[in-house]
Scaffold this motif. Structure first.
Motif, PDB file in Angstrom:
ATOM      1  N   ALA A 126       2.411  10.507  -0.921  1.00 38.51           N
ATOM      2  CA  ALA A 126       2.974  10.935  -2.208  1.00 38.51           C
ATOM      3  C   ALA A 126       2.940   9.788  -3.212  1.00 38.51           C
ATOM      4  CB  ALA A 126       4.407  11.436  -2.012  1.00 38.51           C
ATOM      5  N   ALA A 127       3.240   8.565  -2.735  1.00 39.73           N
ATOM      6  CA  ALA A 127       3.203   7.407  -3.624  1.00 39.73           C
ATOM      7  C   ALA A 127       1.792   7.174  -4.156  1.00 39.73           C
ATOM      8  CB  ALA A 127       3.700   6.172  -2.876  1.00 39.73           C
ATOM      9  N   ARG A 128       0.794   7.377  -3.322  1.00 41.57           N
ATOM     10  CA  ARG A 128      -0.595   7.215  -3.772  1.00 41.57           C
ATOM     11  C   ARG A 128      -0.944   8.240  -4.854  1.00 41.57           C
ATOM     12  NH1 ARG A 128      -5.454   4.994  -2.697  1.00 41.57           N
ATOM     13  NH2 ARG A 128      -4.624   3.727  -1.007  1.00 41.57           N
ATOM     14  N   ARG A 129      -0.497   9.487  -4.674  1.00 46.16           N
ATOM     15  CA  ARG A 129      -0.777  10.506  -5.694  1.00 46.16           C
ATOM     16  C   ARG A 129      -0.172  10.095  -7.031  1.00 46.16           C
ATOM     17  NH1 ARG A 129       0.828  13.980  -1.441  1.00 46.16           N
ATOM     18  NH2 ARG A 129       2.783  14.495  -2.512  1.00 46.16           N
ATOM     19  N   CYS A 130       1.030   9.578  -6.988  1.00 48.42           N
ATOM     20  CA  CYS A 130       1.702   9.155  -8.223  1.00 48.42           C
ATOM     21  C   CYS A 130       0.999   7.943  -8.838  1.00 48.42           C
ATOM     22  CB  CYS A 130       3.166   8.823  -7.939  1.00 48.42           C
ATOM     23  SG  CYS A 130       4.176  10.238  -7.446  1.00 48.42           S
ATOM     24  N   ALA A 131       0.660   6.963  -7.993  1.00 52.16           N
ATOM     25  CA  ALA A 131       0.025   5.746  -8.497  1.00 52.16           C
ATOM     26  C   ALA A 131      -1.332   6.036  -9.097  1.00 52.16           C
ATOM     27  CB  ALA A 131      -0.093   4.722  -7.368  1.00 52.16           C
ATOM     28  N   ASP A 132      -2.091   6.949  -8.494  1.00 59.04           N
ATOM     29  CA  ASP A 132      -3.411   7.323  -9.020  1.00 59.04           C
ATOM     30  C   ASP A 132      -3.296   7.814 -10.463  1.00 59.04           C
ATOM     31  OD1 ASP A 132      -5.147   6.691  -6.966  1.00 59.04           O
ATOM     32  OD2 ASP A 132      -4.830   8.587  -5.919  1.00 59.04           O
ATOM     33  N   ARG A 133      -2.257   8.602 -10.732  1.00 58.90           N
ATOM     34  CA  ARG A 133      -2.096   9.186 -12.069  1.00 58.90           C
ATOM     35  C   ARG A 133      -1.548   8.178 -13.071  1.00 58.90           C
ATOM     36  NH1 ARG A 133       0.622  13.328  -9.196  1.00 58.90           N
ATOM     37  NH2 ARG A 133       2.495  12.985 -10.443  1.00 58.90           N
ATOM     38  N   ALA A 134      -0.773   7.189 -12.588  1.00 60.60           N
ATOM     39  CA  ALA A 134      -0.112   6.261 -13.512  1.00 60.60           C
ATOM     40  C   ALA A 134      -0.892   4.977 -13.747  1.00 60.60           C
ATOM     41  CB  ALA A 134       1.277   5.907 -12.970  1.00 60.60           C
ATOM     42  N   TRP A 135      -1.873   4.669 -12.899  1.00 61.21           N
ATOM     43  CA  TRP A 135      -2.545   3.364 -12.953  1.00 61.21           C
ATOM     44  C   TRP A 135      -3.382   3.191 -14.213  1.00 61.21           C
ATOM     45  CZ3 TRP A 135      -2.234  -1.169 -10.627  1.00 61.21           C
ATOM     46  CH2 TRP A 135      -3.286  -2.079 -10.782  1.00 61.21           C
ATOM     47  N   ARG A 136      -3.340   1.990 -14.769  1.00 60.47           N
ATOM     48  CA  ARG A 136      -4.213   1.593 -15.874  1.00 60.47           C
ATOM     49  C   ARG A 136      -4.784   0.218 -15.557  1.00 60.47           C
ATOM     50  NH1 ARG A 136      -3.092   6.045 -16.568  1.00 60.47           N
ATOM     51  NH2 ARG A 136      -2.395   7.154 -18.443  1.00 60.47           N
ATOM     52  N   ASP A 137      -6.102   0.088 -15.654  1.00 55.81           N
ATOM     53  CA  ASP A 137      -6.747  -1.214 -15.434  1.00 55.81           C
ATOM     54  C   ASP A 137      -6.454  -2.156 -16.595  1.00 55.81           C
ATOM     55  OD1 ASP A 137      -7.997  -0.738 -12.951  1.00 55.81           O
ATOM     56  OD2 ASP A 137      -9.597   0.414 -13.943  1.00 55.81           O
ATOM     57  N   GLY A 138      -6.597  -3.459 -16.302  1.00 57.55           N
ATOM     58  CA  GLY A 138      -6.508  -4.448 -17.369  1.00 57.55           C
ATOM     59  C   GLY A 138      -5.130  -5.012 -17.611  1.00 57.55           C
ATOM     60  N   TYR A 139      -4.182  -4.735 -16.737  1.00 58.09           N
ATOM     61  CA  TYR A 139      -2.824  -5.243 -16.911  1.00 58.09           C
ATOM     62  C   TYR A 139      -2.407  -6.064 -15.694  1.00 58.09           C
ATOM     63  CZ  TYR A 139      -2.484  -1.875 -20.723  1.00 58.09           C
ATOM     64  OH  TYR A 139      -2.691  -1.171 -21.881  1.00 58.09           O
ATOM     65  N   ALA A 140      -1.500  -7.008 -15.924  1.00 64.04           N
ATOM     66  CA  ALA A 140      -0.958  -7.841 -14.839  1.00 64.04           C
ATOM     67  C   ALA A 140       0.446  -7.329 -14.530  1.00 64.04           C
ATOM     68  CB  ALA A 140      -0.921  -9.305 -15.261  1.00 64.04           C
ATOM     69  N   TYR A 141       0.560  -6.594 -13.454  1.00 62.10           N
ATOM     70  CA  TYR A 141       1.841  -5.968 -13.104  1.00 62.10           C
ATOM     71  C   TYR A 141       2.711  -6.945 -12.311  1.00 62.10           C
ATOM     72  CZ  TYR A 141      -0.636  -1.736 -14.462  1.00 62.10           C
ATOM     73  OH  TYR A 141      -1.343  -0.792 -15.166  1.00 62.10           O
ATOM     74  N   THR A 142       3.997  -6.972 -12.650  1.00 63.39           N
ATOM     75  CA  THR A 142       4.915  -7.929 -12.016  1.00 63.39           C
ATOM     76  C   THR A 142       6.016  -7.266 -11.205  1.00 63.39           C
ATOM     77  OG1 THR A 142       6.263  -7.998 -14.046  1.00 63.39           O
ATOM     78  CG2 THR A 142       4.524  -9.672 -13.801  1.00 63.39           C
ATOM     79  N   LYS A 143       6.136  -5.954 -11.281  1.00 62.35           N
ATOM     80  CA  LYS A 143       7.178  -5.274 -10.503  1.00 62.35           C
ATOM     81  C   LYS A 143       6.755  -3.848 -10.232  1.00 62.35           C
ATOM     82  CE  LYS A 143      12.173  -4.487 -10.229  1.00 62.35           C
ATOM     83  NZ  LYS A 143      13.494  -4.722 -10.872  1.00 62.35           N
ATOM     84  N   ALA A 144       7.154  -3.327  -9.068  1.00 63.26           N
ATOM     85  CA  ALA A 144       6.864  -1.939  -8.709  1.00 63.26           C
ATOM     86  C   ALA A 144       7.977  -1.436  -7.807  1.00 63.26           C
ATOM     87  CB  ALA A 144       5.510  -1.834  -8.010  1.00 63.26           C
ATOM     88  N   GLY A 145       7.995  -0.121  -7.619  1.00 66.70           N
ATOM     89  CA  GLY A 145       9.035   0.414  -6.747  1.00 66.70           C
ATOM     90  C   GLY A 145       8.843   1.879  -6.432  1.00 66.70           C
ATOM     91  N   ILE A 146       9.643   2.325  -5.458  1.00 65.12           N
ATOM     92  CA  ILE A 146       9.692   3.717  -5.031  1.00 65.12           C
ATOM     93  C   ILE A 146      11.113   4.223  -5.219  1.00 65.12           C
ATOM     94  CG2 ILE A 146       9.519   5.291  -3.054  1.00 65.12           C
ATOM     95  CD1 ILE A 146       6.820   4.320  -3.954  1.00 65.12           C
ATOM     96  N   LEU A 147      11.264   5.352  -5.889  1.00 63.09           N
ATOM     97  CA  LEU A 147      12.569   5.990  -6.073  1.00 63.09           C
ATOM     98  C   LEU A 147      12.557   7.335  -5.357  1.00 63.09           C
ATOM     99  CD1 LEU A 147      12.981   5.413  -9.933  1.00 63.09           C
ATOM    100  CD2 LEU A 147      13.655   3.880  -8.075  1.00 63.09           C
ATOM    101  N   LEU A 148      13.606   7.636  -4.629  1.00 65.59           N
ATOM    102  CA  LEU A 148      13.751   8.914  -3.937  1.00 65.59           C
ATOM    103  C   LEU A 148      14.974   9.643  -4.477  1.00 65.59           C
ATOM    104  CD1 LEU A 148      13.076   7.785  -0.247  1.00 65.59           C
ATOM    105  CD2 LEU A 148      11.471   8.862  -1.832  1.00 65.59           C
TER     106      LEU A 148
END
Length: 422
Positions: free
Chosen positions: A326-348
């Motif tokens: 499920a996290a992969r499905r969400c990440a696929d839709r939200a991902w954008r190339d070209g950025y340096a991400y510094t934080k991530a998380g999972i909320l239930l």
């Protein structure tokens, strides 16, 4: 008659845990840092005396650290969690029941001990905790949780109490409450404190004497219950059963920025695995998952982006592999190339008891997957977190938290158990 309640609070807990295994830290200024070595979240008395405040960023403290030779440690949550277990074990013989309020605070039900000298009883408790763990504590005794919190704060601030304050005595309770600031009362937030101050209510005693109807008007039923507790009327007893959670989160900042989707999925896979483990520990399942990631908001000159997507879990589940998918499905839709991400998380969200979850028409037999999840939990419990992970985690894991000054896992890793030579 209301049974007495005590609150035992471990002094400077993270620092005390570090000192329990490193005597060189005793008597010198020490700070413990937050996740990713960002800011000070625990300070010894010596560090507080130097003016270091909770939340001070590490990069603002560099000169002070060099000038005063302040010892710095990264957070070691494995150690702190295990030491909490030892503190609880030391308390059990002295109480009827207990409720863990936070990692360094425990409410104690003293029903059945009323005929004893409870101050002496509390001193014996403190001595046992000190012998078993080397962690100093303070104890507050009263007839409600709010008063016990107030008593504990008093025991900590005023040496004349010797580490134990009993507010069941009317005179002592009145003396303490007349000078106890309203903003320090447990449950009074900043906005509520400002409202009360404009009404001339600046101390715990003034809040206690506030009309109940007025209290409800200022701060709803929450403040009304608080006033009742300050009057010695408990709003609820010690919670032997933890209330069911409504939501759950596993979030982390990265040690180094993440720019690659594969690395991001490695991080999210780990968080989803941990989230599933937490669900199973509490006997819960989730009906909704959100995955998010964002850039460093404190660097406005760099490109900014925050991605977040949610998905319904159907059927509701605590299966870590389902959560990772499920996290992969969400990440696929939200991902954008070209950025340096510094934080991530999972909320239930939409959590419910596993026994009460709604069944689906075409739901298959989950017994094999339940056994697999139990095996993963058992292996990771015995050999350390994330000993067994999915392939999606990867091997490099550059997104791991920075913890350059972390002490060894003295009590939870056989490879790091301290060695004593005669």
């Amino acid at each position: 008659m209301t049974a007495p309640i005590a609150l035992i609070d471990c002094n400077n807990y993270y620092v005390s845990c570090e000192r329990a295994f490193d005597a060189s830290l005793i008597g010198v200024p020490v700070i413990v840092l937050s996740n990713n070595d960002g800011c000070a979240i625990a300070r010894s008395a010596e560090a507080k005396a130097l003016g270091i405040k909770m939340g001070d960023p590490l990069h603002h403290l560099r000169d002070l650290i060099r000038q005063h030779e302040i010892r710095v440690r990264s957070s070691n949550y494995a150690l702190y969690g295990d030491m909490q277990r030892r503190v609880v074990a030391a308390c059990e013989a002295f109480v009827r029941d207990f409720e863990i309020y936070s990692i360094d605070e425990i409410f104690l039900d003293l029903a059945g001990f009323e005929d004893r000298d409870l101050v002496g009883h509390a001193h014996q408790l403190r001595n046992q905790v000190l012998r078993w763990t080397a962690i100093p504590t303070c104890v507050g005794i009263a007839n409600t949780k709010t008063l016990a919190k107030l008593a504990n704060a008093t025991a900590k601030k005023h040496p004349r109490f010797g580490g134990v304050a009993d507010l069941r005595n009317d005179r002592i309770r009145d003396d303490v409450m007349r000078v106890f600031p309203i903003e320090d009362v447990w449950g009074v937030g900043r906005a509520t404190a400002m409202k009360l101050t404009t009404l001339g209510i600046t101390t715990a005693a003034a809040l206690r004497d506030m009309p109940m109807k007025q209290a409800r008007g200022v701060g709803t039923v929450v403040l009304e219950r608080l006033v009742a507790e300050l009057r010695g009327v408990p709003s609820n007893a010690i919670e032997a059963v933890e209330p069911q959670r409504k939501g759950m989160a596993v979030t982390r900042s990265f040690g180094t920025p993440v720019t690659d989707f594969g690395a991001m999925m490695g991080a999210l896979s780990q968080y989803a695995l941990r989230a599933g483990e937490k669900l199973r520990q509490h006997g819960l399942v989730a009906g909704r998952l959100t995955a998010f990631f964002h850039t460093n908001r404190h660097k406005p000159d760099s490109p900014q982006y925050a991605g977040s997507r949610a998905t319904t879990l159907h059927p509701m589940t605590s299966d870590s592999l389902e959560l990772i998918a499920a996290a992969r499905r969400c990440a696929d839709r939200a991902w954008r190339d070209g950025y340096a991400y510094t934080k991530a998380g999972i909320l239930l969200d939409d959590l419910t008891s596993a026994a009460d979850r709604p069944r689906t028409l075409f739901e298959g037999d989950s017994e094999r997957r339940d056994k697999l999840m139990a095996a993963i939990d058992d292996i990771n419990g015995r050999f350390g977190k994330f000993t067994l992970v999915t392939a999606g985690h990867g091997f490099r894991r550059q997104w791991r938290l920075r913890s350059d000054m972390r002490s060894p896992a003295w009590t939870t890793s056989i490879a790091e158990v301290p060695i004593v030579r005669a």
